[in-house]
Design a protein around this motif. Structure first.
Motif, PDB file in Angstrom:
ATOM      1  N   HIS A 204       0.828  -1.210   0.000  1.00  5.95           N
ATOM      2  CA  HIS A 204       0.000   0.000   0.000  1.00  5.95           C
ATOM      3  C   HIS A 204       0.864   1.262   0.000  1.00  5.95           C
ATOM      4  O   HIS A 204       0.459   2.302  -0.547  1.00  5.95           O
ATOM      5  N   ASP A 205       2.035   1.167   0.593  1.00  5.12           N
ATOM      6  CA  ASP A 205       2.930   2.323   0.645  1.00  5.12           C
ATOM      7  C   ASP A 205       3.740   2.494  -0.643  1.00  5.12           C
ATOM      8  O   ASP A 205       4.603   3.377  -0.721  1.00  5.12           O
ATOM      9  N   GLY A 206       3.476   1.630  -1.643  1.00  8.00           N
ATOM     10  CA  GLY A 206       4.076   1.824  -2.959  1.00  8.00           C
ATOM     11  C   GLY A 206       5.340   1.055  -3.226  1.00  8.00           C
ATOM     12  O   GLY A 206       6.120   1.435  -4.121  1.00  8.00           O
ATOM     13  N   ALA A 207       5.593  -0.027  -2.520  1.00  9.41           N
ATOM     14  CA  ALA A 207       6.848  -0.769  -2.664  1.00  9.41           C
ATOM     15  C   ALA A 207       7.096  -1.244  -4.089  1.00  9.41           C
ATOM     16  O   ALA A 207       8.249  -1.302  -4.537  1.00  9.41           O
ATOM     17  N   ILE A 208       6.036  -1.593  -4.823  1.00 10.01           N
ATOM     18  CA  ILE A 208       6.220  -2.041  -6.215  1.00 10.01           C
ATOM     19  C   ILE A 208       5.413  -1.171  -7.180  1.00 10.01           C
ATOM     20  O   ILE A 208       5.082  -1.592  -8.288  1.00 10.01           O
ATOM     21  N   GLY A 209       5.118   0.053  -6.773  1.00 11.96           N
ATOM     22  CA  GLY A 209       4.396   0.970  -7.640  1.00 11.96           C
ATOM     23  C   GLY A 209       2.922   0.636  -7.732  1.00 11.96           C
ATOM     24  O   GLY A 209       2.323   0.073  -6.804  1.00 11.96           O
ATOM     25  N   ASP A 210       2.324   0.962  -8.868  1.00 18.41           N
ATOM     26  CA  ASP A 210       0.904   0.666  -9.085  1.00 18.41           C
ATOM     27  C   ASP A 210       0.728  -0.838  -9.304  1.00 18.41           C
ATOM     28  O   ASP A 210       1.470  -1.454 -10.078  1.00 18.41           O
ATOM     29  N   ILE A 211      -0.257  -1.424  -8.668  1.00 22.06           N
ATOM     30  CA  ILE A 211      -0.551  -2.845  -8.841  1.00 22.06           C
ATOM     31  C   ILE A 211      -1.301  -3.025 -10.159  1.00 22.06           C
ATOM     32  O   ILE A 211      -2.378  -2.455 -10.351  1.00 22.06           O
ATOM     33  N   THR A 212      -0.735  -3.814 -11.050  1.00 20.22           N
ATOM     34  CA  THR A 212      -1.328  -3.970 -12.383  1.00 20.22           C
ATOM     35  C   THR A 212      -2.027  -5.308 -12.593  1.00 20.22           C
ATOM     36  O   THR A 212      -2.907  -5.417 -13.452  1.00 20.22           O
ATOM     37  N   ASP A 269     -10.115 -12.535  -0.397  1.00 24.83           N
ATOM     38  CA  ASP A 269     -10.142 -11.473   0.611  1.00 24.83           C
ATOM     39  C   ASP A 269      -8.799 -10.755   0.677  1.00 24.83           C
ATOM     40  O   ASP A 269      -8.746  -9.529   0.856  1.00 24.83           O
ATOM     41  N   VAL A 270      -7.702 -11.498   0.521  1.00 24.70           N
ATOM     42  CA  VAL A 270      -6.379 -10.864   0.504  1.00 24.70           C
ATOM     43  C   VAL A 270      -6.261  -9.911  -0.683  1.00 24.70           C
ATOM     44  O   VAL A 270      -5.731  -8.797  -0.558  1.00 24.70           O
ATOM     45  N   ILE A 271      -6.756 -10.330  -1.843  1.00 27.62           N
ATOM     46  CA  ILE A 271      -6.702  -9.457  -3.028  1.00 27.62           C
ATOM     47  C   ILE A 271      -7.554  -8.214  -2.809  1.00 27.62           C
ATOM     48  O   ILE A 271      -7.144  -7.093  -3.156  1.00 27.62           O
ATOM     49  N   ASN A 272      -8.745  -8.367  -2.237  1.00 26.59           N
ATOM     50  CA  ASN A 272      -9.578  -7.201  -1.938  1.00 26.59           C
ATOM     51  C   ASN A 272      -8.889  -6.272  -0.950  1.00 26.59           C
ATOM     52  O   ASN A 272      -8.978  -5.040  -1.054  1.00 26.59           O
ATOM     53  N   TRP A 273      -8.213  -6.845   0.022  1.00 24.32           N
ATOM     54  CA  TRP A 273      -7.437  -6.066   0.999  1.00 24.32           C
ATOM     55  C   TRP A 273      -6.341  -5.287   0.277  1.00 24.32           C
ATOM     56  O   TRP A 273      -6.151  -4.081   0.503  1.00 24.32           O
ATOM     57  N   LEU A 274      -5.633  -5.954  -0.602  1.00 21.05           N
ATOM     58  CA  LEU A 274      -4.583  -5.304  -1.387  1.00 21.05           C
ATOM     59  C   LEU A 274      -5.144  -4.134  -2.195  1.00 21.05           C
ATOM     60  O   LEU A 274      -4.556  -3.051  -2.235  1.00 21.05           O
ATOM     61  N   GLU A 331      -1.252 -16.107  -2.840  1.00 22.48           N
ATOM     62  CA  GLU A 331      -1.677 -14.859  -3.476  1.00 22.48           C
ATOM     63  C   GLU A 331      -0.437 -14.114  -3.973  1.00 22.48           C
ATOM     64  O   GLU A 331       0.583 -14.096  -3.273  1.00 22.48           O
ATOM     65  N   HIS A 332      -0.540 -13.508  -5.145  1.00 22.07           N
ATOM     66  CA  HIS A 332       0.588 -12.824  -5.775  1.00 22.07           C
ATOM     67  C   HIS A 332       0.100 -11.533  -6.438  1.00 22.07           C
ATOM     68  O   HIS A 332      -1.082 -11.390  -6.759  1.00 22.07           O
ATOM     69  N   CYS A 333       1.027 -10.625  -6.677  1.00 20.04           N
ATOM     70  CA  CYS A 333       0.682  -9.425  -7.450  1.00 20.04           C
ATOM     71  C   CYS A 333       1.909  -8.926  -8.203  1.00 20.04           C
ATOM     72  O   CYS A 333       3.053  -9.219  -7.843  1.00 20.04           O
ATOM     73  N   VAL A 334       1.642  -8.181  -9.265  1.00 19.74           N
ATOM     74  CA  VAL A 334       2.675  -7.541 -10.083  1.00 19.74           C
ATOM     75  C   VAL A 334       2.382  -6.050 -10.123  1.00 19.74           C
ATOM     76  O   VAL A 334       1.223  -5.634 -10.262  1.00 19.74           O
TER      77      VAL A 334
END
Length: 452
Positions: A204-212, A269-274, A331-334
């Motif tokens: 949330h603090d921007g560690a990997i920029g915008d979540i795409t 739920d983790v993705i919604n949290w993200l 759960e993963h994100c880019v």
């Protein structure tokens, strides 16, 4: 969780945006007018919190054990004083186990052991402070509404409904719970796990920029199945169809929600949290390819869904109950600057070093109860009902997409007029699905099955 994110402002809807644009608010207003506003919520102090367990299966018993482990560090005393279940044998087994493991924490007199479909009403009227709701999820909206009506603090297991009508009922009761200043915990324990909290905050603090883009998996094998033959032998009689479905509840959508709802809700739920929001569109496919048989009911053995969020990012979701296949519960994100394995609490920044959370915490199943108890003692009760309901709806949204084969909009799904719940609850009542002459249950047919 930090409110500061690197997402473009104005694009990602919040929980309030979703509620505001659906009929749920109207329903909430109607319910608020019918419920008394008095509350017997446990006040700050050293009084013992008296708990009723409604739903005495493995998860309900586990929740009581977790709460007992949490109580001391939360600065409270608890006592299980009442139990309720549709089945006497299940209540008796749970009581024996809990008494053996927890000793004096369990003090359930014979006249506080209630059996049957109305047992929850008797439990809520037995002088308790808090209700643990842990029946199969189809009953959750009914029990939650009644508990809030009775002015009780609540811990309820996920998911909190199996259809959109049930979600709307929970959302309405959640609003009243806030007005009554009642505490509500929902068993989405990742929200209370130190490594997840640390990782999500960093993202949330921007560690990997915008979540795409995001990925979420619950790929594994069938957890359990109680065959008709097994249950008949144990009971010494032929079970009515309604009772059989309740005892083998994992394979009937009205009571379970299908495994995309009952299990995969944790990952979604983790993705919604993200994303700090909920998907606006869903499309997917699913079916029952391997897990076939008379005791496997109507549910699918695999689902694959694309959940699209308001900023255009997509979560690629998979859940599967097929043995001897690739397994993953993650759960993963880019993002524009890197990627994260959220479940491993690990972040990789392009051109930089990997980061892994060093946060240490308790068992999250215990921590969620400690957090809830502490909020009650502080007089600032947590209320997780709304987000629990909307993450439940996310899972139902995915099931609706796979069952129908249609691309669906969130607002249409949430406001669906189709209820999958029975119209009556009794062992001899007609269930919503029945086996055919060959003993097999009809399953949803994409392209034909209607969900909205």
């Amino acid at each position: 969780m930090s409110d500061s994110t690197s997402r473009p402002s104005g694009l990602q809807p919040t929980r309030r945006d979703f509620i505001r644009n659906t009929s749920a608010i109207a329903a909430a207003g109607a319910l608020a007018g019918t419920l008394g506003m008095g509350s017997n919520a446990h006040a700050a102090g050293d009084d013992t919190i008296k708990i009723a367990l409604i739903g005495c299966g493995g998860r309900g018993s586990g929740a009581v054990k977790d709460a007992a482990n949490a109580a001391k560090d939360a600065g409270v005393k608890i006592k299980l004083v009442c139990m309720a279940d549709a089945f006497e044998d299940r209540l008796a087994s749970s009581l024996k186990t809990l008494k053996g493991e927890l000793g004096d924490v369990v003090d359930v007199a014979k006249d506080k052991q209630f059996v049957g479909f109305d047992a929850y009403k008797q439990a809520l009227d037995s002088g308790i402070d808090m209700a643990f709701l842990a029946t199969p999820p189809g009953f959750r909206p009914i029990h939650f509404e009644a508990a809030i009506n009775a002015g009780k603090n609540v811990f309820m297991e996920k998911p909190v409904a199996t259809d959109a009508a049930g979600v709307r009922k929970v959302l309405a009761a959640a609003k009243v719970a806030k007005e009554k200043n009642l505490a509500v915990g929902v068993g989405l324990q990742r929200r209370h796990e130190a490594g997840y909290i640390d990782t999500i905050k960093r993202l949330h603090d921007g560690a990997i920029g915008d979540i795409t883009s995001m990925r979420a998996y619950w790929n594994g094998s069938t957890p359990w199945c109680h065959t008709r033959e097994e249950l008949t032998k144990k009971a010494g009689r032929e079970l009515p169809e309604f009772e059989y479905q309740m005892r083998n509840w994992y394979y009937f959508t009205w009571i379970c929600g299908d495994h995309i709802v009952e299990q995969h809700i944790h990952n979604l739920d983790v993705i919604n949290w993200l994303k700090d929001g909920y998907p606006v569109m869903a499309r997917g496919m699913g079916g029952c390819q391997v897990r076939k048989g008379k005791d496997y009911g109507e549910t699918f053995d695999h689902h694959a869904v694309q959940f699209e969020y308001a900023d255009g990012s997509i979560c690629y979701s998979e859940c599967r109950h097929i043995p001897n296949t690739w397994t993953s519960v993650t759960e993963h994100c880019v993002g524009t600057k890197g990627k994260a394995d959220i479940s491993a609490h690990k972040i990789s920044v392009a051109g930089g070093e990997d980061w892994k959370s060093k946060a240490k915490g308790k068992n999250p199943y215990v921590q969620e109860h400690e957090d809830l108890f502490k909020s009650i003692v502080a007089g600032k009760p947590n209320n997780e009902a709304e987000r629990g309901a909307l993450s439940t709806m996310t899972s139902i949204f995915g099931r609706m997409a796979t069952y129908s084969g249609k691309q669906l909009k969130w607002e249409d799904a949430l406001n669906s007029s189709i209820s999958i719940m029975p119209t009556a609850f009794a062992m001899d009542a007609p269930p919503t699905v029945k086996p055919g002459p060959d003993g097999m249950y009809p399953q949803p047919l994409p392209g034909i099955t209607k969900v909205v």
